[in-house]
Enzyme design. Sequence first.
Site, mmCIF file in Angstrom:
data_model
loop_
_atom_site.group_PDB
_atom_site.id
_atom_site.type_symbol
_atom_site.label_atom_id
_atom_site.label_comp_id
_atom_site.label_asym_id
_atom_site.label_seq_id
_atom_site.Cartn_x
_atom_site.Cartn_y
_atom_site.Cartn_z
ATOM 1 C CE LYS A 137 40.875 45.731 42.154
ATOM 2 N NZ LYS A 137 39.598 45.556 42.948
ATOM 3 C CD GLU A 140 40.194 43.560 48.237
ATOM 4 O OE1 GLU A 140 40.551 42.601 47.342
ATOM 5 O OE2 GLU A 140 40.661 44.022 49.106
ATOM 6 N NE ARG A 180 43.153 37.800 36.031
ATOM 7 C CZ ARG A 180 42.629 39.098 36.805
ATOM 8 N NH1 ARG A 180 43.055 40.306 36.610
ATOM 9 N NH2 ARG A 180 42.373 38.806 37.977
HETATM 10 P P1 ATP Z 1 42.967 43.131 40.292
HETATM 11 O O1 ATP Z 1 44.056 41.984 39.723
HETATM 12 O O2 ATP Z 1 43.177 44.258 39.212
HETATM 13 O O3 ATP Z 1 43.495 43.499 41.530
HETATM 14 P P2 ATP Z 1 40.933 41.748 41.242
HETATM 15 O O4 ATP Z 1 40.462 40.395 40.781
HETATM 16 O O5 ATP Z 1 41.686 41.500 42.466
HETATM 17 O O6 ATP Z 1 41.787 42.566 40.335
HETATM 18 P P3 ATP Z 1 38.191 42.384 42.154
HETATM 19 O O7 ATP Z 1 37.862 43.733 42.605
HETATM 20 O O8 ATP Z 1 38.606 41.340 42.995
HETATM 21 O O9 ATP Z 1 39.803 42.806 41.446
HETATM 22 O O10 ATP Z 1 37.556 41.821 40.897
HETATM 23 C C1 ATP Z 1 36.203 42.134 40.779
HETATM 24 C C2 ATP Z 1 35.558 41.199 39.642
HETATM 25 O O11 ATP Z 1 36.277 41.449 38.303
HETATM 26 C C3 ATP Z 1 36.270 39.739 39.873
HETATM 27 O O12 ATP Z 1 35.197 38.820 39.694
HETATM 28 C C4 ATP Z 1 37.527 39.302 38.986
HETATM 29 O O13 ATP Z 1 37.496 38.248 38.607
HETATM 30 C C5 ATP Z 1 36.911 40.489 37.890
HETATM 31 N N1 ATP Z 1 38.057 40.812 37.241
HETATM 32 C C6 ATP Z 1 39.308 41.580 37.722
HETATM 33 N N2 ATP Z 1 40.006 41.652 36.708
HETATM 34 C C7 ATP Z 1 39.866 41.326 35.529
HETATM 35 C C8 ATP Z 1 40.102 41.218 34.146
HETATM 36 N N3 ATP Z 1 41.247 41.576 33.789
HETATM 37 N N4 ATP Z 1 39.497 40.581 33.293
HETATM 38 C C9 ATP Z 1 38.268 40.156 33.771
HETATM 39 N N5 ATP Z 1 37.650 39.906 34.723
HETATM 40 C C10 ATP Z 1 38.370 40.621 35.696
HETATM 41 MG MG MG Z 2 40.261 39.921 43.532
#
Ligand code: ATP
Ligand code: MG
Length: 564
Positions: free
Chosen positions: A274, A37, A264
Site C-alpha cells: 500500500k 488497516e 500472501r
Molecule cells: P500492505 O503490505 O499492502 O500494506 P497489509 O498487510 O499491511 O498490506 P492490511 O490492511 O493490514 O494490509 O491487510 C488486511 C489483510 O489482508 C491482512 O490480514 C493481510 O494479511 C491481508 N493481505 C494483505 N496483503 C495481502 C496479499 N498480498 N495476499 C494475501 N493477503 C494479504
Molecule cells: Mg497490515
Amino acid sequence: MSSESTASPSNFIHAMIEEDLKNNKNNGKVNTRFPPEPNGYLHIGHAKSICLNFGTALNFNGACNLRLDDTNPSKEEIEYVDSIKADVKWLGFDWGKREYYASDYFEQLYGYAVELIKKGKAYVCDLNAEEIKEYRGKLTETGKDSLYRSRPTEENLDLFVRMRAGEFPDGSRTLRAKIDMSSPNIHMRDPVIYRILRSTHHRTGDNWCIYPMYDFAHCISDAIEGITHSICTLEFEIHRPLYDWILDQLSSVPCHPRQIEFARLNLSYTVMSKRKLLQLVQEQLVSGWDDPRMPTIAGMRRRGYTPESIRNFCETIGVTKYNSLTDMALLEHCVRDDLNKKAPRVLGVLRPLKVVIDNYPESQVDELDAVNNPEDPSAGTRKIPFSKIIYIEQDDFKENPPKDYFRLAPGKEVRLRYAYLATCTGVVKDPISGQIVEIHCNYDPATRGGNTPDGRKVKGTIHWVSAKHAVDAEIRLYERLLTTADVAAEEGDFKSFLNPNSLEILKNCKLERSLAGTKPGSLFQFERQGYFSCDPDSESGAPVFNRIVPLKDSWAKMEKGLKK
Ligand code: ATP
Ligand code: MG
C-alpha cells in the site's frame, strides 16, 4: 476455463479447521475476520484474504467479521474506510451487522494493558525509540534489559495513567510487555505495546494520546470478537508466540483464537504494498487509486474485471505456506473466461482507415443481422447498418501484403463481418506524405450476410463500422504497470521499472451505432480486439472505453501445451 482448473485446490486451512471441529474446539463454531488497516485502497492481495476469510466462514456455516484495524491515526482516513467497504461488497461478500473497529476497543485495550501491569507483565519504559532498538540486540545476539524493566508496579500504573492523561511528550515513554530480552525471537524481547502519539483519530478524535501497537491490539480484538481462527499472512508467523503470550497472560479475555498463516499473493508486473501504491497516487504517476492499471480492486473494477473473475482467480491459486509469484496471465485468463460468457459482441474500429464502396448506392443503408454472443444464444441478434463509406482497421489493409496475409490488399477480396464480400480496387494517398488516406472497393451484392452462393472461398474476415452511423469514442489501451515481472528481485527503486507505455490513448475510434449512450460499467467484446468496459469518464463528454484485456490468452495456450 476447464473444469479441472476450477476444481477447489487443497486448502490446508480448511483441513486444520476440520480437525478443530472434530475435537469439538470452540463448540463447533467457526468465526473468521478480514482486518484491513484503513490506510489505503484494497488490492488483489486483499481479495485473496477476503475470499479466504469469507469463503472459510461460508464453507463451515460460520461468520466473518469486517474489522477496520484502525489503531494508527497518522495514516488512516475515512475515505479508505468507505472504499474498503465498497470493495468488499462489490467482490460479493456480506458482513451483515458484523462491522467492527479496533478503535472501539481502545478503552478495553487500555484495561487489558493495566491488567498486564498489575500482573507484573508490563512496564513503562523511558528509553527512546533509538535506544529501544539498540537494547533489542540482533538475531545473533541477545538483547539487554532496559533500566526501567524493574520499575515497581505502582509506579508503572501511575505513569501509565499519566501517559494517557497527556502529561508526557510524544515518544518520551512507552509501555512494554515484560517477556524475555534474551529470547531467540526478537518479537518477544519486551515489545512496545503502547506509544504516546498526539494525532487526531478519524473516529475517536483527540480522546486519546496513547495508541496500542498492532501486536497488542490485534490478538485482543480477535478475542473480544470471539474469532476462532485468525488467518493472516506468513510474515506474522514469527509474531505468533507474542499473539499467544499476550492472550495467555490475560485471564479475562473471552477466548483464545488460533492464528493460522498463509502465503500472501504476489503478482507479476505489479506492486502490492500500500505504501508503494500510495506513492504512485501521490506522485500522480497514475490517475488515482482507481486507475485501471493499478492492482487495486477499485482499479480492476474500473477497468472492467468482474467480481466473479477475481473470485475464480483466488479459488484457482488456492492457499499455500510458501511465498511465490503468480503470473498476471492467470488473472487475465480468469477475466477472459468470465467475460467470454457475459460480454455482448460488438464491432469497433480502433485505428480507422476510410473505405469507399464505389458500386454501393449513395443513399442506401442495409440493416444487417449480427449475433450478440455466440456463447449465449439467448442474447439474440441486433441490426448493424452498412453504407457506402465504412471504416476498417489500418492493420487490416496492406498495399504490399506478404503471402499469408488474408485481409484486404489491392485486388484481394475479403469478407466484411455480417455484411458482404468486397474487393479492393484502389488506394488513395496523400500526395505529400505518401500516407494512405482511403481505399476503394467494390462489393458483391450477392454475398449479403457474408455468404458465397457460388461457394468461392474467402479466407479473411474483418470488422468494420459504417461511417455515417459511427459513434466516435476514445479508447484507452493498457499494458503492464511494470517492465519487470518480479520487481522484488530487482535492485533500486520500483519506480524506475514503471512501464512508460502502460497507457495508450486512441482518439477518434469508430464504434457501431448500438454503442451510442452506453452506460459506464457496461462490458463488451469488440470482435477481434478484446474485451472493453465503458469508463465513468464518458459521463462528462464523449464515450470512453477501456480495454480490459486483448483476446489472446497466453495462459490458456500454455495450459493446452502442458496437457499435450
Ligand atoms: P500492505 O503490505 O499492502 O500494506 P497489509 O498487510 O499491511 O498490506 P492490511 O490492511 O493490514 O494490509 O491487510 C488486511 C489483510 O489482508 C491482512 O490480514 C493481510 O494479511 C491481508 N493481505 C494483505 N496483503 C495481502 C496479499 N498480498 N495476499 C494475501 N493477503 C494479504
Ligand atoms: Mg497490515
